[in-house]
Motif scaffolding. Structure first.
Motif, PDB file in Angstrom:
ATOM      1  N   ILE A 143       0.844  -1.203   0.000  1.00 42.83           N
ATOM      2  CA  ILE A 143       0.000   0.000   0.000  1.00 42.83           C
ATOM      3  C   ILE A 143       0.878   1.251   0.000  1.00 42.83           C
ATOM      4  CG2 ILE A 143      -1.474   1.380   1.527  1.00 42.83           C
ATOM      5  CD1 ILE A 143      -3.036  -1.127   2.170  1.00 42.83           C
ATOM      6  N   ASN A 192       0.535   5.126   0.699  1.00 44.15           N
ATOM      7  CA  ASN A 192      -0.283   6.245   1.184  1.00 44.15           C
ATOM      8  C   ASN A 192       0.104   7.526   0.459  1.00 44.15           C
ATOM      9  OD1 ASN A 192      -1.733   4.839   3.113  1.00 44.15           O
ATOM     10  ND2 ASN A 192      -0.292   5.291   4.762  1.00 44.15           N
ATOM     11  N   TRP A 219      -5.340   9.282   0.094  1.00 49.69           N
ATOM     12  CA  TRP A 219      -5.793   8.073  -0.611  1.00 49.69           C
ATOM     13  C   TRP A 219      -4.614   7.119  -0.776  1.00 49.69           C
ATOM     14  CZ3 TRP A 219      -3.533  11.958  -3.131  1.00 49.69           C
ATOM     15  CH2 TRP A 219      -2.842  11.714  -4.326  1.00 49.69           C
ATOM     16  N   HIS A 220      -4.910   5.925  -1.250  1.00 50.35           N
ATOM     17  CA  HIS A 220      -3.852   4.954  -1.529  1.00 50.35           C
ATOM     18  C   HIS A 220      -3.523   5.055  -3.023  1.00 50.35           C
ATOM     19  CE1 HIS A 220      -5.202   2.415   2.164  1.00 50.35           C
ATOM     20  NE2 HIS A 220      -4.338   3.362   2.497  1.00 50.35           N
ATOM     21  N   ASP A 270      -2.792   0.153  -4.122  1.00 50.97           N
ATOM     22  CA  ASP A 270      -3.313  -0.816  -3.153  1.00 50.97           C
ATOM     23  C   ASP A 270      -3.277  -2.194  -3.820  1.00 50.97           C
ATOM     24  OD1 ASP A 270      -4.779  -2.478  -1.520  1.00 50.97           O
ATOM     25  OD2 ASP A 270      -6.300  -0.968  -1.055  1.00 50.97           O
TER      26      ASP A 270
END
Ligand SMILES: *[C@@H]1O[C@H](CO)[C@@H](O)[C@H](O)[C@H]1NC(C)=O
Ligand SMILES: *[C@@H]1O[C@H](CO)[C@@H](O)[C@H](O)[C@H]1NC(C)=O
Length: 132
Positions: A76, A78, A90-91, A94
């Motif tokens: 992930i 960030n 938001w990611h 992901d």
């Protein structure tokens, strides 16, 4: 324990380790990581948007600028965009949704951050939040 059984046990361990390594390499090779393209389409008259992606230097995107890079780790990522008194988190990547896609298009708009895999159907991933 005899020398013979110690010898056998060490070989069994070596064999197991070898199999685990092969499986790990095979799994890693199978994962296709996308190229990410983040574009600022917020407003021609607005100041540049600042984007901070974990592990990368902060970038500044002017209107229509596109920032591209290839994801190298299946983890992930960030990300935070800052625009005036507003922030969106938001990611940028992901693994559970983005692995296996060629390109992850991300668009910074007045609503927030949208994402698409085909550059046609976009989904809102994060809205702007006003800072205190
Ligand atoms: C990402 O990788 C693809 C395929 O190797 C390459 O065509 C593309 O130019 C790369 N993108 C960047 C921003 O380096
Ligand atoms: C991403 O942010 C969340 C909280 O928003 C945090 O729990 C997580 O550890 C962060 N992950 C990375 C890789 O920084």
């Amino acid at each position: 324990m005899t020398n013979l059984s110690l010898f056998a046990i060490s070989h069994i361990f070596a064999l197991c380790f070898c199999l685990v390594s092969i499986v790990t390499i095979a799994e890693t090779a199978d994962i296709k990581l996308p190229e990410i393209q983040i574009q600022n389409v917020l407003s021609e008259s607005a100041a540049p948007v600042k984007v901070q992606i974990t592990g990368k230097p902060e970038i500044s995107l002017k209107y229509n600028d596109v920032y591209k890079w290839n994801v190298t780790r299946n983890e992930i990522l960030n990300s935070t965009a800052t625009f005036g008194f507003f922030t969106a988190n938001w990611h940028a990547f992901d693994p559970s949704s983005d692995s296996g896609h060629a390109i992850s298009y991300q668009s910074i708009t007045t609503d927030g951050i949208y994402q698409s895999f085909d550059n046609i159907n976009y989904e809102l991933k994060a809205e702007w939040v006003q800072n205190n």
